[in-house]
Structures are given as C-alpha cells and as structure tokens.
Scaffold this motif. Structure first.
Motif, PDB file in Angstrom:
ATOM      1  N   GLN A  48      11.451  -0.712 -14.144  1.00 14.74           N
ATOM      2  CA  GLN A  48      10.610   0.060 -15.042  1.00 14.74           C
ATOM      3  C   GLN A  48      10.334  -0.679 -16.347  1.00 14.74           C
ATOM      4  O   GLN A  48      11.128  -1.511 -16.797  1.00 14.74           O
ATOM      5  CB  GLN A  48      11.282   1.404 -15.362  1.00 14.74           C
ATOM      6  N   ALA A  49       9.181  -0.353 -16.926  1.00 12.73           N
ATOM      7  CA  ALA A  49       8.809  -0.802 -18.264  1.00 12.73           C
ATOM      8  C   ALA A  49       8.282   0.413 -19.005  1.00 12.73           C
ATOM      9  O   ALA A  49       7.623   1.282 -18.417  1.00 12.73           O
ATOM     10  CB  ALA A  49       7.752  -1.896 -18.198  1.00 12.73           C
ATOM     11  N   VAL A  50       8.591   0.501 -20.301  1.00 12.36           N
ATOM     12  CA  VAL A  50       8.231   1.667 -21.102  1.00 12.36           C
ATOM     13  C   VAL A  50       7.136   1.291 -22.092  1.00 12.36           C
ATOM     14  O   VAL A  50       7.226   0.253 -22.763  1.00 12.36           O
ATOM     15  CB  VAL A  50       9.449   2.228 -21.856  1.00 12.36           C
ATOM     16  N   PHE A  51       6.115   2.124 -22.183  1.00  8.64           N
ATOM     17  CA  PHE A  51       4.978   1.889 -23.067  1.00  8.64           C
ATOM     18  C   PHE A  51       4.880   3.018 -24.100  1.00  8.64           C
ATOM     19  O   PHE A  51       5.373   4.123 -23.884  1.00  8.64           O
ATOM     20  CB  PHE A  51       3.679   1.825 -22.263  1.00  8.64           C
ATOM     21  N   ASN A  52       4.211   2.712 -25.207  1.00 16.74           N
ATOM     22  CA  ASN A  52       3.907   3.716 -26.242  1.00 16.74           C
ATOM     23  C   ASN A  52       5.160   4.430 -26.743  1.00 16.74           C
ATOM     24  O   ASN A  52       5.226   5.657 -26.805  1.00 16.74           O
ATOM     25  CB  ASN A  52       2.906   4.752 -25.715  1.00 16.74           C
ATOM     26  N   VAL A  53       6.149   3.634 -27.123  1.00 14.51           N
ATOM     27  CA  VAL A  53       7.381   4.212 -27.655  1.00 14.51           C
ATOM     28  C   VAL A  53       7.179   4.540 -29.130  1.00 14.51           C
ATOM     29  O   VAL A  53       6.929   3.653 -29.946  1.00 14.51           O
ATOM     30  CB  VAL A  53       8.568   3.244 -27.494  1.00 14.51           C
ATOM     31  N   ALA A 106       0.832  -1.203   0.000  1.00 15.33           N
ATOM     32  CA  ALA A 106       0.000   0.000   0.000  1.00 15.33           C
ATOM     33  C   ALA A 106       0.865   1.251   0.000  1.00 15.33           C
ATOM     34  O   ALA A 106       0.487   2.288  -0.537  1.00 15.33           O
ATOM     35  CB  ALA A 106      -0.900  -0.015   1.242  1.00 15.33           C
ATOM     36  N   ALA A 107       2.068   1.135   0.584  1.00 17.43           N
ATOM     37  CA  ALA A 107       2.942   2.303   0.673  1.00 17.43           C
ATOM     38  C   ALA A 107       3.709   2.548  -0.618  1.00 17.43           C
ATOM     39  O   ALA A 107       4.170   3.655  -0.862  1.00 17.43           O
ATOM     40  CB  ALA A 107       3.928   2.114   1.829  1.00 17.43           C
ATOM     41  N   GLN A 108       3.842   1.524  -1.443  1.00 22.44           N
ATOM     42  CA  GLN A 108       4.634   1.655  -2.662  1.00 22.44           C
ATOM     43  C   GLN A 108       3.860   1.086  -3.851  1.00 22.44           C
ATOM     44  O   GLN A 108       4.219   0.046  -4.390  1.00 22.44           O
ATOM     45  CB  GLN A 108       5.970   0.944  -2.496  1.00 22.44           C
ATOM     46  N   PRO A 109       2.812   1.765  -4.264  1.00 21.22           N
ATOM     47  CA  PRO A 109       2.013   1.289  -5.399  1.00 21.22           C
ATOM     48  C   PRO A 109       2.735   1.531  -6.721  1.00 21.22           C
ATOM     49  O   PRO A 109       3.688   2.307  -6.794  1.00 21.22           O
ATOM     50  CB  PRO A 109       0.747   2.143  -5.318  1.00 21.22           C
ATOM     51  N   ASP A 110       2.258   0.852  -7.763  1.00 15.96           N
ATOM     52  CA  ASP A 110       2.795   1.103  -9.103  1.00 15.96           C
ATOM     53  C   ASP A 110       2.563   2.565  -9.476  1.00 15.96           C
ATOM     54  O   ASP A 110       1.556   3.161  -9.095  1.00 15.96           O
ATOM     55  CB  ASP A 110       2.090   0.223 -10.139  1.00 15.96           C
ATOM     56  N   ARG A 111       3.497   3.114 -10.250  1.00 16.42           N
ATOM     57  CA  ARG A 111       3.352   4.469 -10.773  1.00 16.42           C
ATOM     58  C   ARG A 111       3.560   4.426 -12.273  1.00 16.42           C
ATOM     59  O   ARG A 111       4.603   3.993 -12.742  1.00 16.42           O
ATOM     60  CB  ARG A 111       4.373   5.423 -10.129  1.00 16.42           C
ATOM     61  N   GLN A 112       2.571   4.853 -13.036  1.00 20.03           N
ATOM     62  CA  GLN A 112       2.723   4.952 -14.481  1.00 20.03           C
ATOM     63  C   GLN A 112       2.494   6.396 -14.892  1.00 20.03           C
ATOM     64  O   GLN A 112       1.393   6.921 -14.787  1.00 20.03           O
ATOM     65  CB  GLN A 112       1.757   4.023 -15.224  1.00 20.03           C
ATOM     66  N   LEU A 113       3.582   7.041 -15.323  1.00 15.55           N
ATOM     67  CA  LEU A 113       3.550   8.464 -15.603  1.00 15.55           C
ATOM     68  C   LEU A 113       3.875   8.739 -17.058  1.00 15.55           C
ATOM     69  O   LEU A 113       4.687   8.040 -17.678  1.00 15.55           O
ATOM     70  CB  LEU A 113       4.561   9.194 -14.704  1.00 15.55           C
ATOM     71  N   VAL A 114       3.252   9.769 -17.600  1.00 18.18           N
ATOM     72  CA  VAL A 114       3.560  10.210 -18.954  1.00 18.18           C
ATOM     73  C   VAL A 114       4.927  10.881 -18.951  1.00 18.18           C
ATOM     74  O   VAL A 114       5.228  11.722 -18.104  1.00 18.18           O
ATOM     75  CB  VAL A 114       2.484  11.185 -19.472  1.00 18.18           C
ATOM     76  N   LEU A 117       1.667   5.286 -38.682  1.00 22.82           N
ATOM     77  CA  LEU A 117       0.878   4.169 -38.170  1.00 22.82           C
ATOM     78  C   LEU A 117       0.812   4.167 -36.647  1.00 22.82           C
ATOM     79  O   LEU A 117       0.034   3.420 -36.064  1.00 22.82           O
ATOM     80  CB  LEU A 117       1.478   2.838 -38.650  1.00 22.82           C
ATOM     81  N   GLU A 118       1.677   4.956 -36.012  1.00 21.98           N
ATOM     82  CA  GLU A 118       1.655   5.010 -34.546  1.00 21.98           C
ATOM     83  C   GLU A 118       0.348   5.637 -34.068  1.00 21.98           C
ATOM     84  O   GLU A 118      -0.213   6.518 -34.712  1.00 21.98           O
ATOM     85  CB  GLU A 118       2.838   5.831 -34.022  1.00 21.98           C
ATOM     86  N   ARG A 119      -0.105   5.209 -32.926  1.00 21.25           N
ATOM     87  CA  ARG A 119      -1.414   5.639 -32.436  1.00 21.25           C
ATOM     88  C   ARG A 119      -1.390   7.000 -31.771  1.00 21.25           C
ATOM     89  O   ARG A 119      -2.426   7.505 -31.365  1.00 21.25           O
ATOM     90  CB  ARG A 119      -1.971   4.572 -31.483  1.00 21.25           C
ATOM     91  N   GLY A 120      -0.230   7.590 -31.634  1.00 16.80           N
ATOM     92  CA  GLY A 120      -0.159   8.955 -31.140  1.00 16.80           C
ATOM     93  C   GLY A 120      -0.205   9.115 -29.637  1.00 16.80           C
ATOM     94  O   GLY A 120      -0.198  10.234 -29.131  1.00 16.80           O
ATOM     95  N   LYS A 121      -0.218   8.010 -28.886  1.00 20.51           N
ATOM     96  CA  LYS A 121      -0.217   8.124 -27.433  1.00 20.51           C
ATOM     97  C   LYS A 121       1.181   8.488 -26.955  1.00 20.51           C
ATOM     98  O   LYS A 121       2.182   8.070 -27.524  1.00 20.51           O
ATOM     99  CB  LYS A 121      -0.669   6.807 -26.798  1.00 20.51           C
ATOM    100  N   ALA A 122       1.232   9.266 -25.897  1.00 23.24           N
ATOM    101  CA  ALA A 122       2.521   9.696 -25.353  1.00 23.24           C
ATOM    102  C   ALA A 122       3.217   8.538 -24.660  1.00 23.24           C
ATOM    103  O   ALA A 122       2.580   7.653 -24.081  1.00 23.24           O
ATOM    104  CB  ALA A 122       2.314  10.848 -24.381  1.00 23.24           C
ATOM    105  N   GLU A 123       4.544   8.551 -24.716  1.00 20.73           N
ATOM    106  CA  GLU A 123       5.327   7.533 -24.016  1.00 20.73           C
ATOM    107  C   GLU A 123       5.052   7.613 -22.514  1.00 20.73           C
ATOM    108  O   GLU A 123       4.941   8.700 -21.940  1.00 20.73           O
ATOM    109  CB  GLU A 123       6.818   7.744 -24.292  1.00 20.73           C
ATOM    110  N   THR A 124       4.929   6.452 -21.889  1.00 22.06           N
ATOM    111  CA  THR A 124       4.728   6.389 -20.442  1.00 22.06           C
ATOM    112  C   THR A 124       5.705   5.389 -19.846  1.00 22.06           C
ATOM    113  O   THR A 124       6.147   4.445 -20.510  1.00 22.06           O
ATOM    114  CB  THR A 124       3.292   5.982 -20.062  1.00 22.06           C
TER     115      THR A 124
END
Length: 350
Positions: free
Chosen positions: A105-110, A50-58, A82-89
C-alpha cells in the motif's frame, strides 16, 4: 577522511575515489528529479493482472492488527490551511513478493500525520528508530518502506515508530508545470518529522526506551527527511506544547537511497546546512539507481566528513531504487546485515 567508512573500495585515497565517483556521475547526467520516475518510486512495482487490479479507495490507512495509529499533533497540524482538502486515500497493489500477504500500500493526501508504534519482540535493546518511508513527497510508501521495515526492526529488539507524514507537496518535489524542483512554502513534512522525534523522546520511559538511543531511518524522500532532522534542530514550526522543548535531534541516522540532496549543478541542497552536531550516519545506495542518483549519498557523506561526523557508506553495484527487505538477487541484498553490524559498532544494539 577518517570519519567515512566506505565499503567495497581500497581504504587508500578514499577522497580521490569519491571525487572520481562524482566525476563519473556527472558525466552520465543528472537524473535525480525526473518526475515520472519519482511518481513510479512512490508505488510498489506493478504486476499486471486482470483479476487483481490496483484499488485506490478513500479512507484512512489502517495499521497492522493490534497496533494503534495516533495523531502527532494535539490539534490541527501547523499550516493545515495550506492543505488542499482532499481526503486521504490508500492505493493497494498486488505484490506477491510482499513479506506478509500479497499486497502493498501507498497513502496519498495525508493531512492528519500520525505515528504507529511497533514494540520490540522478545528481548528489548531499549533502542528506538523512527522510520520515514519514501514516496517523493507525493505519497507515503507505507508497506515496503514502512510496516515491513518496522516488523524487522522489532524482531531485532528495537522499538519502531512508523511515521505517516503529510503529503503531497510537503517537501522538495518535482513540479511538472515548471519541469523543475520546487521547495514548498511550508516544510510540513519536516515539521511532522521533528514533532515525531520529540514525541518519542518525551515518552521514552513509557515506551521502555533509552532517550539517548533514538534514531531516524528514511528511504528515498524519507532519507532526505532523515538528513534534514539530523541537521535542522531549530523548530520548523511555532511550539504548541511542552513536548516542543524536547530535542528532535536523532542519536543516529540511517538513509537508504536518499533523494533531494543532490541538486542541479551537482551541488548539495543549499538549505541543508550540514552540522558538526549531526549524528553518526549509515548510508546505502546503488550505482544503478535511476530515480535518485548516487551523488545524493556521496555528497552527503562528504559534507558529514568535512564536519567531522562519522559516516558509514555502502555503494552497491546493483540494486536500483527502492531496494528493501524483499528477496532479490541484487548486490544490495546484504544491507540489513551491514546495518546490524554498524548499530553494534556504535553501541545501539548488543
């Protein structure tokens, strides 16, 4: 099978062993492309707190201090429309087992692929390895299969180049809508992988490396990318500059718990035409891998052997999916030592 070196079994009748192994795999079912498992594989193991939840930030992923992340394309990447235009998070998860710090860490929407160079520490072997993390072509698992691997390679005197390739849907992936594996219209991840290898080779003098000792190393989906660049030498995109005249073929290849090679029907990916020009290859996978079935390593090793390409194959009783450098009691734990021995045997390191 003179070209396959297979650990953990008697050297007599190795072909019968592989056939028997495949029969066992097929009898327990095909589990390589189960979507929920591939999503989990894209992330570090979760520790609820509870003190250290996941954080997914743009925001764009930041490399370790002192290192520079640089784009691999001089302008927009091929097929960027063809990219969907979502910002990297960037997803940050608390993982006390991490080698440095207590998060992964893991990187999304590259959409802007990059490479980060980790120079060798101490004596340089003048070898280089481009590392392709896994993530099921949904994410790039940048810590446990990226920065931690590169830091270890740098300690061995090897220049490491960490690839942050485009995701998602940029390679063969699981589609929940059709409950099936899908090949993308444009192989953007392969394009990025080829371009990165060309860039590294074109800068060999600047980086202080031998242009004939540049390897590719991949984990899970990154292992599939490694197999692709080991066999697909034709440009997967229109050339953009003189760098694209340089060879993208790695001089050696390393694939750990690769996926996406073994397709339904227990057949090798029909688009992966294994070539006799493929480099010597190191493969490692665990029998209890519940994400990417061991048939991925076995089918690829057999295909390499049929083309006369030497392959060293290590099959571990335990290790599951995602074994890396982090401490554990699994049978797969010795893989770094085995890899070092193999690199010496092919004269990459002294």
């Amino acid at each position: 099978m003179n070209n396959i070196r297979l650990s953990g079994v008697c050297p007599i009748s190795l072909r019968r062993y592989i056939v028997a192994g495949l029969a066992l795999i097929f009898s327990v079912g095909f589990a390589a492309f189960v979507a929920p498992k591939h999503r989990e594989a894209a992330l570090p193991s979760k520790q609820t707190s509870a003190a250290q939840p996941d954080r997914q930030l743009v925001g764009v992923w930041t490399p370790p201090a002192g290192l520079v992340q640089e784009p691999i394309w001089p302008g927009a990447a091929p097929n960027s429309s063809l990219e969907r235009g979502k910002a990297e998070t960037v997803l940050t998860r608390w993982t006390p087992e991490a080698l440095a710090g207590d998060t992964s860490q893991a990187v999304f929407n590259v959409s802007i692929p990059t490479m980060t160079i980790f120079p060798p520490k101490g004596h340089s072997t003048r070898a280089a390895i481009v590392v392709f993390p896994g993530g099921g072509f949904s994410a790039v698992v940048i810590t446990s299969e990226g920065t931690e691997i590169c830091k270890w390679l740098a300690e061995q005197g090897i220049t490491c180049i960490l690839s942050k390739y485009r995701v998602p849907y940029t390679g063969h992936h699981w589609d929940e809508n059709c409950n099936c594996g899908v090949v993308p219209a444009s192989p953007n991840a392969l394009q990025d992988a080829q371009r990165t290898l060309r860039l590294v080779r074109s800068r060999a003098t600047e980086l202080g490396i031998d242009s004939t000792k540049i390897g590719a190393m991949g984990f899970s989906a990154g292992g599939y990318l490694t197999a692709q660049v080991s066999n697909i030498f034709k440009l997967a995109y229109r050339p953009v500059d003189k760098i694209d005249q340089v060879s993208s073929r790695p001089d050696f290849a390393i694939a750990l718990y690769p996926g996406h090679i073994c397709r339904p029907g227990r057949r090798i990916d029909p688009d992966l035409h294994v070539s006799r020009s493929a480099p010597p290859t190191f493969l490692a996978q665990a029998w209890d891998d519940q994400v990417d079935d061991i048939c991925n390593a076995l089918l690829y090793a057999n295909a390499l052997d049929q083309e006369g390409v030497p392959a060293e194959v290590h099959l571990f009783a335990r290790g599951g999916h995602g074994f890396n450098l982090r401490k554990g009691k699994n049978a797969s734990a010795p893989w770094p030592t085995l890899l070092q021995s193999w690199l010496r045997s092919i004269d990459i390191i002294g």
